[in-house]
Scaffold this motif. Structure first.
Motif, mmCIF file in Angstrom:
data_model
loop_
_atom_site.group_PDB
_atom_site.id
_atom_site.type_symbol
_atom_site.label_atom_id
_atom_site.label_comp_id
_atom_site.label_asym_id
_atom_site.label_seq_id
_atom_site.Cartn_x
_atom_site.Cartn_y
_atom_site.Cartn_z
ATOM 1 N N PHE A 249 0.834 -1.379 -0.014
ATOM 2 C CA PHE A 249 0.207 0.040 0.055
ATOM 3 C C PHE A 249 0.936 1.276 -0.149
ATOM 4 O O PHE A 249 0.312 2.439 -0.415
ATOM 5 C CB PHE A 249 -1.024 0.005 1.127
ATOM 6 N N SER A 250 2.015 1.200 0.480
ATOM 7 C CA SER A 250 2.906 2.606 0.699
ATOM 8 C C SER A 250 4.151 2.083 0.525
ATOM 9 O O SER A 250 4.816 1.113 0.362
ATOM 10 C CB SER A 250 2.392 3.193 1.590
ATOM 11 N N ALA A 251 4.991 3.345 0.408
ATOM 12 C CA ALA A 251 6.474 3.378 0.444
ATOM 13 C C ALA A 251 7.162 4.446 1.268
ATOM 14 O O ALA A 251 6.253 5.217 1.850
ATOM 15 C CB ALA A 251 6.909 3.699 -1.086
ATOM 16 N N PRO A 252 8.302 4.460 1.664
ATOM 17 C CA PRO A 252 8.793 5.550 2.289
ATOM 18 C C PRO A 252 8.565 7.064 1.929
ATOM 19 O O PRO A 252 8.350 6.959 0.699
ATOM 20 C CB PRO A 252 10.226 5.144 2.396
ATOM 21 N N SER A 253 8.348 7.696 3.128
ATOM 22 C CA SER A 253 8.293 8.972 2.666
ATOM 23 C C SER A 253 9.185 9.791 1.733
ATOM 24 O O SER A 253 10.514 9.496 1.825
ATOM 25 C CB SER A 253 8.181 9.970 3.898
ATOM 26 N N GLN A 254 8.623 10.312 0.734
ATOM 27 C CA GLN A 254 9.704 10.944 -0.114
ATOM 28 C C GLN A 254 9.038 12.075 -0.950
ATOM 29 O O GLN A 254 7.552 12.149 -0.978
ATOM 30 C CB GLN A 254 10.335 9.919 -1.144
ATOM 31 N N SER A 255 9.581 12.908 -1.945
ATOM 32 C CA SER A 255 9.293 13.584 -2.825
ATOM 33 C C SER A 255 8.505 12.977 -3.854
ATOM 34 O O SER A 255 9.207 12.119 -4.241
ATOM 35 C CB SER A 255 10.183 15.067 -3.021
ATOM 36 N N LYS B 81 -0.504 9.143 -12.595
ATOM 37 C CA LYS B 81 0.941 8.690 -12.394
ATOM 38 C C LYS B 81 1.512 9.383 -11.515
ATOM 39 O O LYS B 81 1.802 10.595 -11.561
ATOM 40 C CB LYS B 81 1.544 8.372 -13.422
ATOM 41 N N VAL B 82 2.171 8.917 -10.557
ATOM 42 C CA VAL B 82 2.951 9.395 -9.335
ATOM 43 C C VAL B 82 4.196 8.937 -9.644
ATOM 44 O O VAL B 82 4.619 7.717 -9.498
ATOM 45 C CB VAL B 82 2.357 9.173 -7.890
ATOM 46 N N ILE B 83 5.449 9.736 -9.639
ATOM 47 C CA ILE B 83 6.602 9.438 -9.864
ATOM 48 C C ILE B 83 7.461 10.077 -8.585
ATOM 49 O O ILE B 83 7.421 11.126 -8.077
ATOM 50 C CB ILE B 83 7.422 10.052 -11.013
ATOM 51 N N GLY B 84 8.145 8.937 -7.853
ATOM 52 C CA GLY B 84 8.963 9.325 -6.751
ATOM 53 C C GLY B 84 10.171 9.736 -7.012
ATOM 54 O O GLY B 84 10.825 9.376 -8.076
ATOM 55 N N ASP B 85 10.774 10.606 -6.088
ATOM 56 C CA ASP B 85 11.978 11.223 -6.209
ATOM 57 C C ASP B 85 13.240 10.303 -5.966
ATOM 58 O O ASP B 85 14.426 10.598 -6.232
ATOM 59 C CB ASP B 85 12.294 12.652 -5.530
ATOM 60 N N LEU B 86 12.965 9.439 -5.047
ATOM 61 C CA LEU B 86 14.147 8.634 -4.418
ATOM 62 C C LEU B 86 14.993 7.617 -5.731
ATOM 63 O O LEU B 86 16.182 7.931 -5.681
ATOM 64 C CB LEU B 86 13.651 7.560 -3.453
ATOM 65 N N ASN B 87 13.980 7.163 -6.493
ATOM 66 C CA ASN B 87 14.686 6.368 -7.576
ATOM 67 C C ASN B 87 14.098 6.632 -8.841
ATOM 68 O O ASN B 87 14.406 5.966 -9.780
ATOM 69 C CB ASN B 87 14.561 4.661 -7.318
ATOM 70 N N GLY B 88 13.153 7.676 -8.854
ATOM 71 C CA GLY B 88 12.517 7.761 -10.103
ATOM 72 C C GLY B 88 11.379 6.698 -10.564
ATOM 73 O O GLY B 88 11.078 6.824 -11.835
ATOM 74 N N ASP B 89 11.148 6.026 -9.678
ATOM 75 C CA ASP B 89 10.154 4.876 -10.140
ATOM 76 C C ASP B 89 8.695 5.594 -9.908
ATOM 77 O O ASP B 89 8.313 6.411 -9.506
ATOM 78 C CB ASP B 89 10.177 3.861 -9.061
ATOM 79 N N THR B 90 7.803 4.649 -10.673
ATOM 80 C CA THR B 90 6.196 5.032 -10.733
ATOM 81 C C THR B 90 5.494 4.459 -9.495
ATOM 82 O O THR B 90 5.781 3.290 -9.396
ATOM 83 C CB THR B 90 5.797 4.381 -12.127
ATOM 84 N N ILE B 91 5.467 5.346 -8.598
ATOM 85 C CA ILE B 91 4.774 4.858 -7.308
ATOM 86 C C ILE B 91 3.576 4.477 -7.603
ATOM 87 O O ILE B 91 3.040 3.269 -6.868
ATOM 88 C CB ILE B 91 4.955 5.765 -6.239
ATOM 89 N N VAL B 92 2.780 5.175 -8.374
ATOM 90 C CA VAL B 92 1.319 4.940 -8.490
ATOM 91 C C VAL B 92 1.003 5.072 -9.902
ATOM 92 O O VAL B 92 1.358 6.110 -10.506
ATOM 93 C CB VAL B 92 0.276 5.801 -7.424
ATOM 94 N N GLN B 93 0.171 4.322 -10.669
ATOM 95 C CA GLN B 93 -0.436 4.226 -11.983
ATOM 96 C C GLN B 93 -1.588 3.765 -12.074
ATOM 97 O O GLN B 93 -1.942 2.679 -11.766
ATOM 98 C CB GLN B 93 0.620 3.521 -12.873
ATOM 99 N N ASP B 94 -2.542 4.526 -12.239
ATOM 100 C CA ASP B 94 -4.056 4.269 -12.116
ATOM 101 C C ASP B 94 -4.743 4.751 -13.284
ATOM 102 O O ASP B 94 -4.613 5.986 -13.955
ATOM 103 C CB ASP B 94 -4.382 4.997 -10.777
ATOM 104 N N THR B 95 -5.631 3.803 -14.054
ATOM 105 C CA THR B 95 -6.390 4.075 -15.245
ATOM 106 C C THR B 95 -7.878 4.701 -14.733
ATOM 107 O O THR B 95 -8.405 4.354 -13.808
ATOM 108 C CB THR B 95 -6.457 2.844 -15.981
ATOM 109 N N ASN B 96 -8.327 5.654 -15.495
ATOM 110 C CA ASN B 96 -9.351 6.472 -15.399
ATOM 111 C C ASN B 96 -10.535 6.340 -16.766
ATOM 112 O O ASN B 96 -11.509 5.695 -16.391
ATOM 113 C CB ASN B 96 -9.365 7.741 -15.075
ATOM 114 N N ASP B 97 -9.932 6.383 -17.672
ATOM 115 C CA ASP B 97 -10.485 6.141 -19.020
ATOM 116 C C ASP B 97 -11.813 6.722 -19.061
ATOM 117 O O ASP B 97 -12.836 6.242 -19.443
ATOM 118 C CB ASP B 97 -10.400 4.591 -19.269
ATOM 119 N N TRP B 98 -11.845 8.253 -18.835
ATOM 120 C CA TRP B 98 -13.223 8.998 -18.950
ATOM 121 C C TRP B 98 -13.617 9.126 -20.298
ATOM 122 O O TRP B 98 -12.666 9.102 -21.329
ATOM 123 C CB TRP B 98 -13.356 10.248 -18.245
#
Length: 438
Positions: A257-263, A304-321
């Motif tokens: 559900f989560s990752a360490p606090s980061q920008s 899509k949320v990109i974390g600053d620690l490793n540049g990974d995609t922390i969250v990617q969620d489809t909406n498709d409105w």
């Protein structure tokens, strides 16, 4: 060109972040708030072809060319939303603020017979819902945490439940208008979006922050005798939000559900908007306008949320409105030389399909009923008031697919099944002043 601002706190789960773009307001489909002036409020936003009212400038800046004076209008829109849902755990009301406020400001300066410039400040997008923990039973149950290093006996929610959601985006809109000839005027301008506030909480996370984005708009107005035709287009735009995210329970860090606090960075895609209108003065007192609006909700495809620690995609969620239409009918009646009455009706379609329904916004097709009044005072002063009732169709959500039982993806699943009901009251007050600049 966009700039980044810093979140004070932020959240991680996809369901929470989806709501940022997924929705607010009980005033129009999706998360749009088209009520941008009190004149527009009184006519159900059928104003794009109106060459007479100061309140039409924000719907079509080209209308400034048909006014022989400069003007300044300042007002506020008060929104009283009411959301509720009935799930397996009973009936639940959204415990949001009783009333929300949105700014209205429009300045128009007449330079000469051909040129005018304007500046508008409105809040075209917004969100406010608050669900208490336990509203959605499938998300309230918990399971044991994985084996140590987590403390023995502790549990983890099967998925984060959406709780508080709040979003306010302000549009600062400078424009320039050119009168081509007696009948035709053209306008172009910028939409400078300021994500003034964003708060999106779940049962395990929190989010607050702000950011900016940039778009453009173009419009035209043609007036001949009793007939006028208007068109206005706002481009799609992306508001870039920067910040940090954290969880409420440190035991949840490093779980699914989560990752360490980061920008991190989150891009919020705003839809394009196309408005067409035709207005006819039936008599010297009565004018009727019909508008059609198409909103490009298909721009809103994913979060899509990109974390600053490793540049990974922390969250990617489809909406498709899907893109959606609105059909508006407005009328003005000049009761006396000083007093004008206004009436309106609008039918707005939702762009949110069942596949990605979010409980953060119980969106559905809606009917808007409005009325208003304006009264001219001495020395160019005018006061206006308006009221709108928004009736949102009940939505019986069954879920387009079964809930997997774990993980952050809950939108469109049977975990958020329920009967959603909503309506809203809107009240607006505005004061304007006409004057000669030169």
């Amino acid at each position: 060109m966009t700039t980044h601002r810093r979140f004070r706190r932020a959240a991680l789960p996809a369901a929470l972040l989806t709501a940022l773009a997924a929705g607010p307001a009980a005033q129009a489909s999706g998360f749009a708030v088209p009520e941008s002036s009190v004149a527009g409020l009184g006519t159900a936003n059928a104003m794009v072809a109106n060459p007479d009212e100061i309140g039409a400038f924000v719907y079509n800046p080209a209308a400034m060319a048909f006014h022989d004076q400069s003007s300044l209008a300042v007002g506020a829109l008060m929104i009283g939303p009411d959301f509720s849902v009935r799930t397996d755990s009973g009936s639940h009301d959204s415990a949001g603020a009783d009333w929300l406020a949105a700014p209205m400001l429009q300045a128009a300066l007449r330079i000469n017979d051909q040129w005018s410039v304007g500046l508008g400040v409105t809040a075209p997008f917004g969100l406010e819902t608050r669900w208490e923990t336990g509203t959605f039973p499938a998300l309230t149950n918990s399971a044991p945490l994985p084996s140590p290093p987590f403390p023995a006996g502790n549990t983890i929610p099967l998925s984060p439940q959406p709780t508080a959601s709040e979003l306010e985006i302000v549009d600062i809109n400078p424009t320039a208008t050119y009168r081509v000839n007696q009948h035709l005027a053209l306008s172009a301008g910028a939409d400078i979006y300021w994500g003034k506030s964003a708060q999106l909480n779940s049962s395990i996370t929190q989010l607050e922050g702000d950011g900016t984005g940039l778009g453009f708009n173009v419009s035209a107005l043609y007036v001949k005798d009793a007939l006028s035709l208007g068109i206005n287009f706002h481009s799609a735009a992306t508001v870039e939000l920067d910040g940090t995210y954290s969880v409420l329970d440190s035991n949840l860090v490093a779980t699914q559900f989560s990752a360490p606090s980061q920008s991190g960075e989150l891009d919020l895609d705003l839809p394009w908007r196309l408005q067409l209108g035709i207005r006819y003065e039936v008599t010297p007192q009565l004018a009727v306008e019909v508008d059609w609006t198409r909103t490009g909700w298909s721009e809103f495809k994913e979060i899509k949320v990109i974390g600053d620690l490793n540049g990974d995609t922390i969250v990617q969620d489809t909406n498709d409105w899907s893109d959606a239409n609105a059909y508006r009918l407005g009328a003005t009646y000049q009761l006396t030389d000083q007093t004008q009455l206004r009436f309106g009706y609008s039918y707005d379609e939702t762009g949110q399909e069942d596949d990605y329904f979010s409980p953060r916004i119980p969106d559905n097709d809606r009917h808007l009923f409005s009325l208003g009044v304006s009264h001219a005072l001495q020395d160019g002063w005018q006061v206006e008031a308006g009221y709108m009732y928004v009736m949102i169709s009940e939505r019986d959500v069954r879920g387009s697919r079964p809930y997997a039982g774990a993980g952050p993806e809950i939108n469109g699943t049977d975990a958020v099944a329920g009967k959603y009901e909503a309506h809203a009251h809107l009240v607006g007050l505005e004061v304007s002043k006409r004057f000669d600049l030169f």
